[in-house]
Design an enzyme around this catalytic site. Structure first.
Site, PDB file in Angstrom:
ATOM      1  N   PRO A 267       0.839  -1.208   0.000  1.00  0.00           N
ATOM      2  CG  PRO A 267       0.035  -1.014   2.187  1.00  0.00           C
ATOM      3  CD  PRO A 267       0.783  -1.943   1.282  1.00  0.00           C
ATOM      4  CG  ASP A 443       5.050  -1.412   2.266  1.00  0.00           C
ATOM      5  OD1 ASP A 443       3.898  -1.261   2.716  1.00  0.00           O
ATOM      6  OD2 ASP A 443       5.524  -2.530   1.973  1.00  0.00           O
ATOM      7  CG  HIS A 444       0.698   3.862   5.014  1.00  0.00           C
ATOM      8  ND1 HIS A 444       0.870   3.893   6.382  1.00  0.00           N
ATOM      9  CD2 HIS A 444       0.157   5.055   4.691  1.00  0.00           C
ATOM     10  CE1 HIS A 444       0.439   5.047   6.859  1.00  0.00           C
ATOM     11  NE2 HIS A 444       0.008   5.774   5.855  1.00  0.00           N
ATOM     12  NE  ARG A 445       2.955  -4.266   2.997  1.00  0.00           N
ATOM     13  CZ  ARG A 445       3.427  -5.269   2.263  1.00  0.00           C
ATOM     14  NH1 ARG A 445       2.802  -6.441   2.272  1.00  0.00           N
ATOM     15  NH2 ARG A 445       4.501  -5.119   1.509  1.00  0.00           N
ATOM     16  CG  LEU A 446       7.375  -2.225   5.727  1.00  0.00           C
ATOM     17  CD1 LEU A 446       8.317  -2.252   4.541  1.00  0.00           C
ATOM     18  CD2 LEU A 446       7.827  -3.221   6.772  1.00  0.00           C
TER      19      LEU A 446
END
Length: 473
Positions: A267, A443-446
């Protein structure tokens, strides 16, 4: 089988058919020590098809739950053990339910001991709620302590007249739910794709991620024509002699596949900042005149790379990757800095290994070698593997900014826009300054918004006052 061996039962993850081989445990409805009864739902699981409730097929007490919620378990794996005679203390291991071995034999033995038939016991198989019994008819269990029905003498029994057959209404057809694993269902939901419209390509008719991506592509079918409107004249075929077709292969094919995988896996979020880089431009000019730096490739990209490395040193969490298989975030104590390079073969992203440990002069030489090797088409596969973050210099094409797509497996990419002379408020007055716009995709997960903002702000601060290369570096 002995009574002691029959006492402990293992309930295995059932095979629900339709080519499914695993299920995720969503929620346990019992815990160790709880008493359970035949037909009681003990766990909710999710397969590629749907969420399913699993009933236990006998009475007893929960001895052990073998898997936590959120665990994916293969079909045939024991998930819970039941003590079917909790009043007798600890005993040995016994048969199992949901797999091969002693259970059917034990049921038949128990049925025979109670005056029942082995065939009737064989029909009492554990089934999934909503799937029905595979063979045989369902039967009510006799209530405990219920008085037996009085026997009727044969001569007193008169045959009852057969009722006229009643035509039952046909049940409404039930639309089959498309098969897809939970991550694929979530992907379809995120992309707005109706799984019922997707043509499956997986084994057993399972919808795959690739099927969902294909369905998400913009449709090119013509709009339907109303019945009362005349059909439009067929469009003129394009003149093939005025078109050129280029095979998708090599670097361009690999880049296209990587970008699709990155865009639909990680994402993306992008932040922008416009910064006065006048002091950086002046420092580059001074460094080029410095005899001690003669022979080195000195440009703005070099200082931007150094600024990003300093920001990563101050915020190491941004230099990470997402391990989907192990469900872990991998924070890396090294920086393999990728530099996007446009070549005649297509876009490639070689990286400078352990760039954060290099001096400014070493970084300059590495950048020069990287660019030269890429232009000559001599970049090796090793140079393009294991990158952690990337810089793309779109400013060389006169572009102010953009929203770059992450290199697969990396956490962030910084885009450097064109440096232009613009009116700018400097020390309270309007002045002509060198200004550029930076864009950071991550990366919006990270990387959350705060971390991404701090990293981008640090890069901008170094470029605005390049003396921080010494004080922060």
């Amino acid at each position: 089988m002995t009574a002691e061996a029959q006492r402990y039962r293992e309930f295995r993850m059932p095979d629900v058919g339709e080519g499914l081989t695993e299920a995720e445990i969503l929620k346990w409805l019992v815990k160790a020590g709880d008493t359970v009864s035949d037909g009681q739902v003990v766990v909710e699981v999710e397969t590629a098809k749907a969420a399913v409730e699993l009933p236990i097929p006998y009475d007893g007490r929960v001895r052990e739950i073998l898997f936590d919620e959120g665990t994916t378990v293969d079909v045939g794996t024991t998930i819970i053990r039941i003590d079917t005679d909790p009043s007798r203390g600890d005993g040995g291991e016994g048969g199992d339910i949901g797999g091969e071995g002693g259970t059917a034999e034990a049921d038949r033995a128990a049925a025979s001991a109670n005056g029942g038939s082995a065939d009737a016991a064989a029909r009492r198989e554990p089934v999934l709620v909503g799937y029905g019994v595979a063979t045989g008819a369902t039967r009510r269990r006799p209530r405990k302590n219920a008085a037996p029905a009085p026997a009727v003498p044969p001569q007193a029994a008169a045959p009852a007249p057969a009722p006229a057959p009643v035509q039952a209404p046909a049940p409404a057809p039930v639309e089959a739910r498309p098969l897809a694993k939970p991550p694929v269902r979530k992907l379809a939901k995120d992309l707005g794709v109706d799984l019922a419209t997707v043509i499956p390509s997986g084994a057993g008719g399972v919808v795959t991620r690739e099927d969902v991506h294909a369905a998400a592509a913009p449709a090119t079918a013509p709009a339907p024509v109303a019945a009362d409107e005349p059909a439009a004249a067929p469009a003129t075929a394009p003149d093939a002699s005025r078109e050129r077709r280029v095979p998708i292969k090599g670097v361009r094919k690999a880049t296209a596949q990587a970008m699709v995988a990155s865009a639909f896996t990680a994402p993306h979020a992008t932040e922008f900042v416009t910064v006065d880089v006048t002091r950086t431009v002046r420092m580059v000019e001074r460094m080029r005149r410095d005899p001690d730096l003669a022979g080195l490739r000195i440009n703005t990209l070099l200082l931007v790379a150094r600024a990003l490395l300093i920001a990563i040193r101050r915020h190491p969490e941004v230099n990470a990757s997402w391990d989907e298989e192990r469900q872990e975030i991998v924070i890396k104590d090294y920086v393999n800095l990728g530099i996007a390079a446009a070549t005649p073969r297509g876009l490639i992203v070689p990286n400078i290994k352990d760039a954060g440990a290099k001096t400014l002069a070493e970084l300059s030489r590495a950048l020069g070698d990287l660019v030269t090797t890429a232009r000559e088409g001599r970049t090796s596969l090793a140079d393009m593997r294991d990158g952690t973050v990337t810089i793309t210099n779109i400013g060389v094409f006169g572009i102010d900014t953009g929203t770059p797509i992450l290199t697969p497996g990396e956490s962030a990419i910084l885009a450097l826009g064109a440096i232009r002379e613009q009116p700018w408020v400097h020390k309270g007055k309007i002045a002509i300054r060198h200004v550029t716009t930076l864009a950071l995709s991550f990366d919006h997960r990270l990387v959350d918004g705060e971390l991404g903002s701090r990293v981008l702000a640090d890069v901008a601060a170094v470029l605005e006052r390049p003396k921080r290369l010494l004080t922060w570096g």
